[in-house]
Scaffold this motif. Structure first.
Motif, PDB file in Angstrom:
ATOM      1  N   GLN A   1      22.997   9.194 -16.807  1.00 16.54           N
ATOM      2  CA  GLN A   1      22.028   9.306 -17.840  1.00 16.54           C
ATOM      3  C   GLN A   1      22.418   9.706 -19.091  1.00 16.54           C
ATOM      4  O   GLN A   1      22.145   9.269 -20.112  1.00 16.54           O
ATOM      5  N   ILE A   2      23.156  10.664 -18.939  1.00 17.40           N
ATOM      6  CA  ILE A   2      23.765  11.625 -20.230  1.00 17.40           C
ATOM      7  C   ILE A   2      24.992  10.939 -20.644  1.00 17.40           C
ATOM      8  O   ILE A   2      25.331  10.755 -21.803  1.00 17.40           O
ATOM      9  N   LEU A   3      26.039  10.482 -19.754  1.00 19.84           N
ATOM     10  CA  LEU A   3      27.118  10.088 -19.996  1.00 19.84           C
ATOM     11  C   LEU A   3      27.488   8.773 -19.932  1.00 19.84           C
ATOM     12  O   LEU A   3      28.870   8.312 -19.921  1.00 19.84           O
ATOM     13  N   GLY A   4      26.683   8.096 -19.517  1.00 23.19           N
ATOM     14  CA  GLY A   4      27.030   6.513 -19.314  1.00 23.19           C
ATOM     15  C   GLY A   4      27.798   5.960 -20.089  1.00 23.19           C
ATOM     16  O   GLY A   4      27.490   5.730 -21.255  1.00 23.19           O
ATOM     17  N   GLY A   5      29.000   5.210 -19.912  1.00 22.48           N
ATOM     18  CA  GLY A   5      29.940   4.646 -20.748  1.00 22.48           C
ATOM     19  C   GLY A   5      30.850   5.258 -21.264  1.00 22.48           C
ATOM     20  O   GLY A   5      31.791   4.939 -22.048  1.00 22.48           O
ATOM     21  N   GLY A   6      30.932   6.754 -21.220  1.00 27.47           N
ATOM     22  CA  GLY A   6      32.017   7.507 -21.543  1.00 27.47           C
ATOM     23  C   GLY A   6      31.467   8.650 -22.181  1.00 27.47           C
ATOM     24  O   GLY A   6      30.129   8.837 -22.413  1.00 27.47           O
ATOM     25  N   GLY A   7      32.366   9.600 -22.737  1.00 26.67           N
ATOM     26  CA  GLY A   7      31.971  10.927 -23.134  1.00 26.67           C
ATOM     27  C   GLY A   7      32.810  12.041 -22.377  1.00 26.67           C
ATOM     28  O   GLY A   7      33.628  11.959 -21.619  1.00 26.67           O
ATOM     29  N   LYS A   8      32.352  13.368 -22.854  1.00 20.76           N
ATOM     30  CA  LYS A   8      33.182  14.468 -22.206  1.00 20.76           C
ATOM     31  C   LYS A   8      32.190  15.516 -21.712  1.00 20.76           C
ATOM     32  O   LYS A   8      31.008  15.677 -22.053  1.00 20.76           O
ATOM     33  N   ILE A   9      32.637  15.891 -20.318  1.00 19.76           N
ATOM     34  CA  ILE A   9      31.913  16.710 -19.441  1.00 19.76           C
ATOM     35  C   ILE A   9      32.715  17.806 -19.222  1.00 19.76           C
ATOM     36  O   ILE A   9      33.992  17.818 -18.970  1.00 19.76           O
TER      37      ILE A   9
ATOM     38  N   VAL B   1       0.745  -1.040   0.050  1.00 23.40           N
ATOM     39  CA  VAL B   1       0.078  -0.041  -0.144  1.00 23.40           C
ATOM     40  C   VAL B   1       0.860   1.269   0.046  1.00 23.40           C
ATOM     41  O   VAL B   1       0.348   2.439  -0.538  1.00 23.40           O
ATOM     42  N   LEU B   2       2.324   1.042   0.408  1.00 20.27           N
ATOM     43  CA  LEU B   2       2.951   2.331   0.506  1.00 20.27           C
ATOM     44  C   LEU B   2       3.616   2.417  -0.779  1.00 20.27           C
ATOM     45  O   LEU B   2       4.650   3.364  -0.842  1.00 20.27           O
ATOM     46  N   ASP B   3       3.432   1.671  -2.020  1.00 23.03           N
ATOM     47  CA  ASP B   3       4.041   2.100  -3.101  1.00 23.03           C
ATOM     48  C   ASP B   3       5.518   1.594  -3.216  1.00 23.03           C
ATOM     49  O   ASP B   3       6.021   1.159  -2.452  1.00 23.03           O
ATOM     50  N   SER B   4       6.204   1.741  -4.426  1.00 23.46           N
ATOM     51  CA  SER B   4       7.748   1.354  -4.461  1.00 23.46           C
ATOM     52  C   SER B   4       8.353   2.556  -5.084  1.00 23.46           C
ATOM     53  O   SER B   4       7.880   3.018  -5.963  1.00 23.46           O
ATOM     54  N   LEU B   5       9.256   2.833  -4.283  1.00 27.63           N
ATOM     55  CA  LEU B   5      10.195   4.154  -4.613  1.00 27.63           C
ATOM     56  C   LEU B   5      10.930   3.840  -5.973  1.00 27.63           C
ATOM     57  O   LEU B   5      11.244   4.509  -6.840  1.00 27.63           O
ATOM     58  N   LEU B   6      11.317   2.435  -6.341  1.00 29.15           N
ATOM     59  CA  LEU B   6      12.006   2.236  -7.457  1.00 29.15           C
ATOM     60  C   LEU B   6      11.007   1.967  -8.581  1.00 29.15           C
ATOM     61  O   LEU B   6      11.661   2.213  -9.689  1.00 29.15           O
TER      62      LEU B   6
ATOM     63  N   PHE C   1      11.890  13.129  -9.135  1.00 27.40           N
ATOM     64  CA  PHE C   1      12.141  11.938  -8.830  1.00 27.40           C
ATOM     65  C   PHE C   1      12.588  11.943  -7.261  1.00 27.40           C
ATOM     66  O   PHE C   1      13.387  12.898  -7.011  1.00 27.40           O
ATOM     67  N   PHE C   2      12.169  11.329  -6.147  1.00 31.66           N
ATOM     68  CA  PHE C   2      12.402  11.513  -4.893  1.00 31.66           C
ATOM     69  C   PHE C   2      13.690  10.423  -4.658  1.00 31.66           C
ATOM     70  O   PHE C   2      13.933   9.537  -5.290  1.00 31.66           O
ATOM     71  N   LEU C   3      14.775  10.784  -3.804  1.00 35.11           N
ATOM     72  CA  LEU C   3      15.642  10.023  -3.477  1.00 35.11           C
ATOM     73  C   LEU C   3      16.055  10.171  -1.789  1.00 35.11           C
ATOM     74  O   LEU C   3      15.731  10.964  -1.302  1.00 35.11           O
ATOM     75  N   THR C   4      16.659   8.836  -1.393  1.00 33.45           N
ATOM     76  CA  THR C   4      16.738   8.965  -0.048  1.00 33.45           C
ATOM     77  C   THR C   4      18.325   8.731   0.502  1.00 33.45           C
ATOM     78  O   THR C   4      18.479   8.301   1.616  1.00 33.45           O
ATOM     79  N   ASN C   5      19.003   8.795  -0.594  1.00 33.28           N
ATOM     80  CA  ASN C   5      20.501   8.680  -0.174  1.00 33.28           C
ATOM     81  C   ASN C   5      21.329   9.979  -0.789  1.00 33.28           C
ATOM     82  O   ASN C   5      22.334   9.918  -1.161  1.00 33.28           O
ATOM     83  N   GLY C   6      20.606  11.239  -0.682  1.00 32.28           N
ATOM     84  CA  GLY C   6      21.153  12.367  -1.017  1.00 32.28           C
ATOM     85  C   GLY C   6      21.610  12.934  -2.593  1.00 32.28           C
ATOM     86  O   GLY C   6      21.407  12.140  -3.405  1.00 32.28           O
ATOM     87  N   THR C   7      21.700  14.199  -2.710  1.00 40.61           N
ATOM     88  CA  THR C   7      22.047  14.683  -3.907  1.00 40.61           C
ATOM     89  C   THR C   7      23.432  14.107  -4.437  1.00 40.61           C
ATOM     90  O   THR C   7      23.613  14.398  -5.667  1.00 40.61           O
ATOM     91  N   SER C   8      24.379  13.697  -3.682  1.00 39.25           N
ATOM     92  CA  SER C   8      25.418  12.743  -4.241  1.00 39.25           C
ATOM     93  C   SER C   8      24.810  11.929  -5.162  1.00 39.25           C
ATOM     94  O   SER C   8      25.443  11.707  -6.208  1.00 39.25           O
TER      95      SER C   8
ATOM     96  N   ARG D   1      14.966   4.743 -19.317  1.00 36.95           N
ATOM     97  CA  ARG D   1      16.289   4.692 -19.086  1.00 36.95           C
ATOM     98  C   ARG D   1      16.755   5.209 -17.821  1.00 36.95           C
ATOM     99  O   ARG D   1      17.643   4.804 -16.873  1.00 36.95           O
ATOM    100  N   PHE D   2      16.046   6.523 -17.461  1.00 35.12           N
ATOM    101  CA  PHE D   2      16.497   7.134 -16.183  1.00 35.12           C
ATOM    102  C   PHE D   2      15.940   6.322 -15.014  1.00 35.12           C
ATOM    103  O   PHE D   2      16.581   6.209 -14.247  1.00 35.12           O
ATOM    104  N   ARG D   3      14.918   5.668 -15.054  1.00 30.54           N
ATOM    105  CA  ARG D   3      14.620   4.815 -13.874  1.00 30.54           C
ATOM    106  C   ARG D   3      15.536   3.640 -13.799  1.00 30.54           C
ATOM    107  O   ARG D   3      15.853   3.272 -12.543  1.00 30.54           O
ATOM    108  N   GLU D   4      16.001   3.031 -14.545  1.00 36.51           N
ATOM    109  CA  GLU D   4      17.042   2.125 -14.622  1.00 36.51           C
ATOM    110  C   GLU D   4      18.301   2.700 -14.196  1.00 36.51           C
ATOM    111  O   GLU D   4      19.036   1.895 -13.288  1.00 36.51           O
ATOM    112  N   ASN D   5      18.837   3.905 -14.571  1.00 38.92           N
ATOM    113  CA  ASN D   5      19.802   4.412 -13.803  1.00 38.92           C
ATOM    114  C   ASN D   5      19.709   4.687 -12.498  1.00 38.92           C
ATOM    115  O   ASN D   5      20.599   4.385 -11.453  1.00 38.92           O
ATOM    116  N   LEU D   6      18.450   5.313 -12.068  1.00 44.52           N
ATOM    117  CA  LEU D   6      18.353   5.617 -10.760  1.00 44.52           C
ATOM    118  C   LEU D   6      18.285   4.214  -9.923  1.00 44.52           C
ATOM    119  O   LEU D   6      18.673   4.243  -8.661  1.00 44.52           O
TER     120      LEU D   6
END
Length: 665
Positions: A252-260, A208-213, A236-243, A400-405
């Protein structure tokens, strides 16, 4: 329609003002009277009270009336007046974005397709016909919209489940606190924490409390309300911080490599994400204010130059506001990045409150950021580690975002944190403007009283902005109050200790000659009184000016010998950092660091994985570890109390490389 039953439980009676905005005095008088009569005759747990406001007085009314929750705008009887009502609605949004806004119009303004124009539907929550005068329906609709904004779907469901007193045959092992309650050894901890800390700590098996994932019901409803409250497309809610939030977005944007492209002084979580995703960083140099040891934003010209020089970059990451409250003029920067096809992540960990007061806007989302991460717990009423990610990327791939999350999120989330996010959002949506208006009044008082000591000085935006940023339109979040303590003859650290030991006051941060305090929505007049009293007492006894060591400027960034990920996961060896100073320097200079080395304060990396070590860096770190007031440095390894640096094997020191042979003539 939201359940109004929970609103009846409020201990203090609620009062919600609803303003009818019209220049038609007869209509205003008649409608306000009829609506207040209707409110008196019906169930009114929100305490709705209707009043009339003329267009000419509306802006002052909006800025001064904290209890205002909704506006009903009369569009008059002509197309020109309807257009004016739309313009007015936009202005209202700029001033008080959280208010519900309704339109009174005539059916003659409907489109040829039989509905209201899209511009009208976008700006207004509901439409009322000017000639119908069904005040019962109008009252119920206004009440329903406000009640929806005031609802906390997850927190309410959690409370209802706890009060249903179900037997727990599932995790966690304390079983609602039963393992502790009557224990002679740990029962005191149960009594200290309180029963609801334990009976709200539940298992994901409670459906009844739903799933965060994978949310589908009350958590998703709470996230949708948060997106509406903060001005996002998705939240999206997170329980382990903005880190974690920063790591999720970068993956989400650069998974697997790229330039930041990223500020060198960004939060360490961004550097961690660079390693974890094998990303190539382009570091932007922060601007130091040498007088106060404060690192500010990156120059806009440097950001634009990096975007021009690296057209293959996939993401720009900026921190706004900084720990010290300095805010970028974000819109031109974000527009410049988007013109070059670069996504933008703004770390707004310290600025979750910004959207809820006119003086603090625009926020990163309003300036067009694709992703915004916020530490809801830092300035709002959420528990520590409770954070949010806001999204308005037009190319957003939610699956894809949910998978990364899910790769980062715990499969056993703490429900108290989720509930606190729901409640913190409700508070800001319903009373955020008034709370922040009170905060800003307290800031004015604090600044005035600090300056009045004649010893301490509250630094202004102009004081804090380094010279290279003078033309970048940098602004200051006034809720971060930095105080120059130089006139006291004590260092910032010494004043911090005195405030704690003598007056029971804990400040947020220090530099060698400043302290910083946060004025949040939880600050009170009593706390303000005690802080001002403490500073006045300390100002009575300044000591003769002794030499206070100046801030040591971070050494220049050298170069990357390899990708940070390659260095971090490479075969390494440990070399001593001190070792008679000169000897250590000879061994370390030219080697490639394998770890992130971060002095606290200010929390900005001196070395990142893959960076070449210079003599200047070695000497800087040695100075931080010498003397009585040594600096905490993250990333060092201590072997028998000796500090060591982990360096990559196989990278020869540049100084030892033989020069290339000259071709024979």
């Amino acid at each position: 329609m939201p359940d109004l039953g929970n609103l009846r439980e409020q201990r203090q009676p609620l009062e919600c003002r609803v303003a009818l905005v019209s220049n038609d005095r007869d209509l205003s008088c008649n409608w306000v009277s009829a609506l207040n009569t209707t409110a008196a005759q019906h169930e009114n747990p929100l305490g709705l009270r209707f009043e009339s406001v003329m267009h000419s007085a509306l802006e002052n009314y909006l800025l001064s009336e904290d209890k205002l929750q909704a506006l009903i705008i009369d569009a008059g009887c002509s197309p020109e007046e309807l257009k004016g009502a739309e313009i007015l609605a936009d202005r209202l949004h700029d001033l008080r974005a959280q208010l519900n806004v309704f339109l009174v119009a005539q059916d003659s303004f409907l489109s040829d397709q039989g509905g209201a124009p899209a511009s009208v539907r976008k700006r207004f929550d509901e439409l009322f016909d000017r000639r119908e005068c069904n005040f019962n329906q109008m009252f119920r609709l206004v009440q329903a919209f406000i009640a929806r904004r005031a609802s906390t779907p997850f927190a309410d469901t959690l409370k209802e489940y706890v009060f249903s007193a179900r037997d727990a045959w599932h995790t966690p092992g304390h079983s609602g606190g039963d393992s502790l309650r009557n224990s002679p050894w740990v029962g005191d901890f149960y009594r200290f924490m309180g029963e609801h800390v334990f009976n709200t700590d539940l298992s994901v098996s409670v459906q009844v409390l739903d799933s965060l994932l994978e949310p589908h019901s009350v958590i998703q409803e709470a996230q949708d309300l948060a997106a509406q409250a903060f001005g996002a497309e998705h939240t999206f809610f997170l329980t382990n911080g903005t880190s974690t939030a920063n790591k999720v977005v970068i993956q989400q944007i650069l998974g697997g490599g790229g330039k930041i492209i990223v500020d060198q002084a960004c939060h360490k979580s961004v550097h961690h994400a660079i390693v974890m995703n094998r990303v190539e960083p382009v570091y932007l140099k922060s601007t130091l204010h040498p007088q106060f040891g404060i690192y500010g934003p990156v120059r806009r010209a440097d950001i634009e130059a990096a975007l021009d020089e690296h057209p293959d970059a996939g993401l720009l990451v900026i921190t706004s506001c900084t720990y010290d409250g300095l805010r970028y003029d974000l819109k031109p920067i974000i527009d410049y990045a988007h013109e070059r096809g670069v996504k933008v992540l703004i770390d707004e960990a310290w600025y979750a409150h910004g959207y809820f007061h006119t003086e603090l806007r625009p926020t990163a989302l309003e300036c067009g950021a694709d992703y915004v991460t916020q530490s809801t717990h830092k300035m709002l009423s959420a528990f520590s580690q409770a954070s949010m990610i806001h999204v308005q990327d037009p190319d957003f791939d939610e699956f894809r975002f949910r998978e990364n999350l899910n790769m980062y999120a715990s499969t056993s989330p703490q429900y108290l944190m989720i509930a606190s996010l729901d409640v913190a959002r409700k508070q800001m949506a319903m009373e955020g403007y008034g709370r922040l208006r009170h905060c800003l009044q307290m800031v004015e008082t604090l600044r005035r009283e600090v300056d009045a000591t004649g010893v301490f000085r509250a630094l202004t935006c102009e004081d804090l902005i380094p010279a290279p940023l003078a033309n970048d339109n940098i602004r200051l979040d006034p809720t971060k109050v930095t105080i120059d303590v130089t006139g006291s003859g004590f260092s910032g650290k010494e004043i911090q200790v005195k405030l704690f030991d003598q007056f029971g006051i804990q400040v947020e941060k220090t530099t060698y000659n400043t302290i910083t305090v946060l004025v949040t929505i939880g600050s009170t007049e009593s706390k303000l009184l005690r802080l001002v009293h403490a500073l006045k007492e300390l100002a009575r006894s300044p000591r003769r000016r002794r030499h206070i060591s100046a801030s040591r400027q971070l050494p220049e960034f050298t170069r990357l010998s390899c990708l940070p990920a390659d260095a971090y996961f490479a075969e390494t060896e440990e070399l001593p950092l001190m070792d008679n100073g000169v000897a250590a320097e000879k061994k370390l200079v030219g080697r490639t660091c394998a770890d992130e080395i971060v002095p606290y304060p200010p929390g900005i990396p001196v070395l990142v994985p893959g960076q070449e070590i210079s003599a200047q860096i070695v000497q800087f770190l040695q100075q931080l570890l010498q003397g009585q007031n040594t600096t905490e440095i993250h990333g060092l390894i201590f072997r028998s109390d000796e500090p060591m640096l982990r360096v990559v094997k196989g990278f020869e020191k540049r100084a030892e490389k033989a020069p290339p042979a000259k071709p024979e003539k």
